[in-house]
Design a protein around this motif. Structure first.
Motif, PDB file in Angstrom:
ATOM      1  N   ARG A 182      38.742  46.287  40.700  1.00 22.30           N
ATOM      2  CA  ARG A 182      39.792  47.075  39.970  1.00 22.30           C
ATOM      3  C   ARG A 182      40.711  46.079  39.274  1.00 22.30           C
ATOM      4  O   ARG A 182      41.170  46.070  38.291  1.00 22.30           O
ATOM      5  CB  ARG A 182      40.298  48.282  40.438  1.00 22.30           C
ATOM      6  N   ALA A 183      40.966  45.080  40.298  1.00 22.76           N
ATOM      7  CA  ALA A 183      42.271  44.163  40.367  1.00 22.76           C
ATOM      8  C   ALA A 183      41.612  43.254  39.224  1.00 22.76           C
ATOM      9  O   ALA A 183      42.341  42.815  38.445  1.00 22.76           O
ATOM     10  CB  ALA A 183      42.283  43.414  41.585  1.00 22.76           C
TER      11      ALA A 183
ATOM     12  N   HIS B 248      41.751  44.845  35.898  1.00 16.25           N
ATOM     13  CA  HIS B 248      43.150  45.356  35.330  1.00 16.25           C
ATOM     14  C   HIS B 248      43.855  44.009  35.071  1.00 16.25           C
ATOM     15  O   HIS B 248      44.617  43.700  33.693  1.00 16.25           O
ATOM     16  CB  HIS B 248      44.221  46.016  36.239  1.00 16.25           C
ATOM     17  N   ASN B 249      43.658  42.990  35.551  1.00 17.52           N
ATOM     18  CA  ASN B 249      44.459  41.675  35.425  1.00 17.52           C
ATOM     19  C   ASN B 249      43.855  40.439  36.268  1.00 17.52           C
ATOM     20  O   ASN B 249      44.008  40.466  37.479  1.00 17.52           O
ATOM     21  CB  ASN B 249      45.868  41.988  35.904  1.00 17.52           C
TER      22      ASN B 249
ATOM     23  N   ALA C 202      44.750  38.780  39.969  1.00 19.94           N
ATOM     24  CA  ALA C 202      43.794  38.913  41.060  1.00 19.94           C
ATOM     25  C   ALA C 202      43.420  37.486  41.555  1.00 19.94           C
ATOM     26  O   ALA C 202      43.235  37.234  42.649  1.00 19.94           O
ATOM     27  CB  ALA C 202      42.292  39.508  40.197  1.00 19.94           C
TER      28      ALA C 202
END
Lengths: 365, 510
Positions: free
Chosen positions: A226-227, A230-231, A235
């Protein structure tokens, strides 16, 4: 104030499911115009569609069987999209899983069923994982756009299927049809009790969905995926490997589709791998429709379960509708296409609404 | 000295504006006399921007009236504002980079001055430039100009339109010290010509140096109105924050320890493949804050990113705690005991859509205390985060709130909480208080000094010279990717630093 705030928060999931639902209704509205243009009564058509998909126990069982590959592909799509990679390669990954597990079933036909079925599902997952990992690695290490490469891999898998069924694993005999012989009975996916066509695969699919949900929510792997989704900058800064996680996400995504491929072979009534009529006839286009199911479920593996069921019902019911009101089958495909376009476009609206709702919270806070 | 009272140029009377849930302006009175500078102070969210947006026609007040040159006016759009003679210089310039200065001036004029006929425009532009001493090449393309020149072009654009009242939003935020001096000269010339100026700023010393009057806003209300001679920096800050604020940072000398961070002959290429860090060497010891001062874009970002392994270095050595880092990656560097507060918190520091908890755990989530066999220990997460939020005074509704809902200052505190609690005792901190309000800045500075007392080595990279001077034991000036000057705390000479930063190497006779 706080109760008002909570009420607002409780509304957000309603928006998440409600907007796609409304868009389906909108799409069906346009569909009724098409039906009317072909001289069919839309109300009769839609009634038949509903009855065909959900009318009785057999209809529901058929819908559930149809939704198995949708759900599995959809769950894979959730994993990929949440990691920020687009996987349009469900078709190819289904085929890769189906081919590899068929080869395994041909190689070890005498293994007892309790062992063989799980082995075949795992081998199918492995096939799909390989088919997903290739475009994943191409994206992560060489920068090849995964949308293009996953689509290309679909084509490669389709040709691989027909190549194998032309000769190597074709059913021996006079009539040369692109299909294998009836595979060993040890590989049959057991039917569930109730006398319908519903088989054990539905439990596998729901189980995979739950596992994927837990992975995303509660594990270090899910946190990394997920990290990265998202970005990527943050990360990387936090010490995660963006490249490895991209490969992993596409491999996992492919694995889900690969399991679907194995279930399509061993859970089918013919118990064969069939290439006659083209790859899409075998996959039932679940590799694409699963994307819709996942988007329909808001990229949440748990919500993808009901979403797949609904979409499966529409596909099954569509066949009934066509039979009842005598419209060209292309119209049914068009109708489903309209639903897809509406649902996918509605996501922009949904996101905006959700943002507006959370940001007005912020003003209040 | 004038004895009879001058008629005010602008009077905003009892302006109120409510946004859902907040009173952005609550019966605000604001007056500007011709030929004066009236500064508007306040923290983020105090209502400065709202007040100015109302004045410039970008939003409407709920109640209250605006009087300009004695008449009540109805400002419904920026073009109305301009036609009344009210101009605004935004923080982010509103210029088309691919057009010339003169073309940019002509742009909004429309009507009979087609872009094709530039001669009358240029002629008038020369007159205006000359009158106010605004030196800009009218035929230069905007993108070719330095930031200070662009600002002059923007001011020129406003003056060309005969503004009488000019709003300047944080005009010095992007300028070097020398450019700031030039700007001040220009602004004084404008007031001498009878123009009224409204200055929005949070740099208190500039406000004091330049203003005739100061109005402070807090929570939408006027919390104070004063003159520079009658006030001090501390008093103004107290009006802004609502409690006493100290600017003199307690920097007791501490024992300087071993070298914890050593960089030798580092060469790093920037995004455009040009050498941006050029043969740079520096050392930071335990118990020491080393400040790197410089104008934006002189290799600061690349230096920090290279130290943290986010950017490959072409050559050179980085040693942390005496160990040379062979293959720098964020993970390896963290393992060596270095933590980094990145300059762009929204891009690198946090994931905006993650919850506060997830962001606080972004680095430690897979350590033994917070994960077993790949599963997150959510309860341990909660405990740890509740502690961090409390210890670092991060204001958030809940731990499960999305991080993007926090204010900039609180997001920065969140990043600092995570990095400072990681156990690392070498810290690289880039622009720690950029865009952060006074209260949070003060808190962040205290944390830095606390870490210094505890023996950490801190490399502070900042474009805010005041911050560097207030905190650092040694100051290095970076220019063109090289360290061009070094000075220790007791020998700081602001003028000298300014010259180093702008590339004038000659020593100034003290």
């Amino acid at each position: 104030m706080t109760t008002k705030l909570n009420a607002r928060h409780r509304l957000i999931p309603l928006v998440s499911m409600g907007i796609p639902l409304l868009s389906v209704i909108g799409a069906l509205g346009i569909g009724s115009l098409l039906l009317a243009a072909f001289g069919a009564n839309p109300f009769v058509g839609y009634r038949e569609m509903f009855l065909g998909g959900f009318g009785d126990i057999d209809a529901i069982a058929d819908t559930l069987v149809k939704s198995i590959p949708l759900l599995l592909v959809g769950v894979g799509i959730c994993l990929a999209f949440r990691t920020g990679v687009v996987n349009i390669g469900g078709e190819g990954q289904i085929l890769a899983g189906a081919i590899l597990s068929t080869l395994a079933a041909l190689a070890i036909p005498n293994t007892p069923r309790v062992f063989l079925v799980p082995i075949l599902l795992i081998v199918g997952g492995l096939g799909g994982a390989i088919w997903g990992a290739i475009p994943g690695a191409l994206k992560a290490y060489v920068g090849v756009n995964e949308i293009l490469s996953t689509i290309m891999m679909n084509i490669v898998a389709g040709h691989l299927l027909s190549f194998l069924l032309e000769g190597l694993i074709i059913e021996p005999g006079e009539i040369r049809i692109q299909q294998t012989k009836r595979l060993t009975e040890n590989s049959d996916i057991p039917l569930l009790p109730g006398g319908t066509r519903l088989h054990f695969g539905i439990i596998v699919a729901v189980f995979v969905a739950v596992v994927a949900y837990v992975v995303l929510k509660r594990t270090t792997l899910g946190m990394r995926l997920r990290a990265v989704g998202h970005n990527q900058d943050a990360a990387r800064y936090a010490g995660m490997s963006v490249q490895n996680n991209i490969v992993l996400a596409l491999a996992l995504s492919g694995a889900c589709a690969g399991v679907a491929g194995a279930l399509l072979v061993f859970g089918s009534e013919s118990h064969r791998l069939i290439g006659e009529g083209g790859a899409a006839a075998f996959t039932q286009s679940a590799g694409f429709n699963g994307i819709v199911a996942a988007l329909f479920g808001g990229l949440n593996p748990l919500l993808t379960i009901p979403a797949s069921f609904l979409f499966g019902g529409m596909l099954i019911g569509g066949i009934e509708m066509q039979r009842a009101v005598q419209v060209p089958s292309a119209l049914i495909i068009a109708l489903n296409g309209i639903v897809v376009i509406f649902v996918v476009s509605s996501f922009r609206l949904k996101r905006k609404l959700e943002q507006a709702m959370t940001s007005s919270d912020r003003d209040r806070a | 000295m004038q004895t009879e009272p001058v008629a005010p140029m602008l009077e905003m009377r009892c302006i109120s504006k409510r946004f859902p849930g907040v009173m952005a302006n609550d019966s605000v009175d604001f007056t500007v006399l011709p030929g004066t500078v009236h500064s508007l102070l306040g923290e983020n969210g105090a209502g400065k921007s709202t007040l100015m947006k109302i004045l410039y026609g970008l939003c409407r007040q709920d109640s209250g009236s605006i009087h300009f040159e004695g008449k009540e006016v109805d400002i419904s759009s920026p073009s109305k504002a301009i036609s009344h003679g009210i101009g605004m210089i935004h923080q982010h310039f509103m210029l088309v980079p691919t057009l010339t200065v003169a073309e940019n001036v002509a742009l909004g004029l429309g009507g009979r001055y087609g872009i094709s006929d530039m001669r009358p425009i240029k002629k008038r532009l020369s007159e205006v430039s000359e009158r106010y001493g605004l030196k800009v090449n009218h035929d230069a393309l905007i993108w070719q100009l330095a930031v200070g020149e662009r600002q002059r072009a923007e001011i020129l654009k406003a003056l060309y339109r005969d503004v009488k009242l000019l709003i300047l939003d944080e005009p010095t935020a992007v300028l070097t010290r020398n450019e700031v001096d030039d700007l001040f000269v220009t602004l004084r010339q404008l007031t001498a010509d009878g123009k009224g100026l409204i200055l929005i700023s949070h740099k208190l010393h500039e406000v004091i140096a330049l203003s005739d009057e100061i109005t402070v806003l807090r929570d939408g209300k006027v919390s104070g109105h004063t003159r520079p001679k009658e006030t001090t920096r501390d008093q103004l800050a107290q009006l802004m924050v609502g409690r006493p604020v100290s600017f003199t940072r307690e920097v007791a000398s501490v024992g300087i320890g071993d070298v914890k961070l050593a960089i030798k002959d580092l060469i790093v290429r920037g995004d455009r493949e040009t050498v941006t860090v050029n043969n740079l060497s520096l050392q930071v010891r335990g118990g020491e804050i080393v400040g790197v001062a410089g104008v934006s874009g002189n290799g600061q970002r690349e230096l920090a990113e290279a130290i943290f392994g986010l950017r490959p270095n072409e050559s050179g050595e980085i040693c942390i705690n005496g160990v040379r880092v062979v293959k720098p990656s964020p993970k390896a560097i963290r393992a060596c005991g270095l933590a980094y507060v990145p300059e762009e918190r929204m891009r690198d520091g946090v994931i905006a859509d993650f919850t506060v908890t997830e962001n606080l755990m972004l680095v430690d989530y897979d350590s033994e205390s917070f994960a077993t066999k790949g599963f997150l220990k959510l309860r341990a997460f909660q405990q740890r985060c509740a502690e961090l939020v409390k210890n670092f005074a991060v204001k958030t509704a809940t731990l499960e709130s999305k991080t993007r809902q926090l204010s900039g200052g609180n997001i920065q505190k969140l990043v600092i909480a995570r990095e400072f609690s990681s156990g690392a005792d070498t810290l690289v901190v880039a622009q720690p208080t950029r865009g952060v309000d006074i209260g949070a800045s003060e808190y962040i500075h205290e944390q830095l000094l606390l870490r210094r007392r505890n023996g950490s080595a801190i490399l502070l990279i900042s474009e805010d010279l005041d911050e560097v001077i207030a905190l650092s034991d040694r100051i290095l000036v970076i220019l063109g990717g090289r360290i061009v000057g070094e000075v220790s705390r007791q020998d700081v000479n602001v003028q000298q630093l300014g010259l180093w930063m702008s590339g004038v190497h000659d020593q100034v006779s003290a």
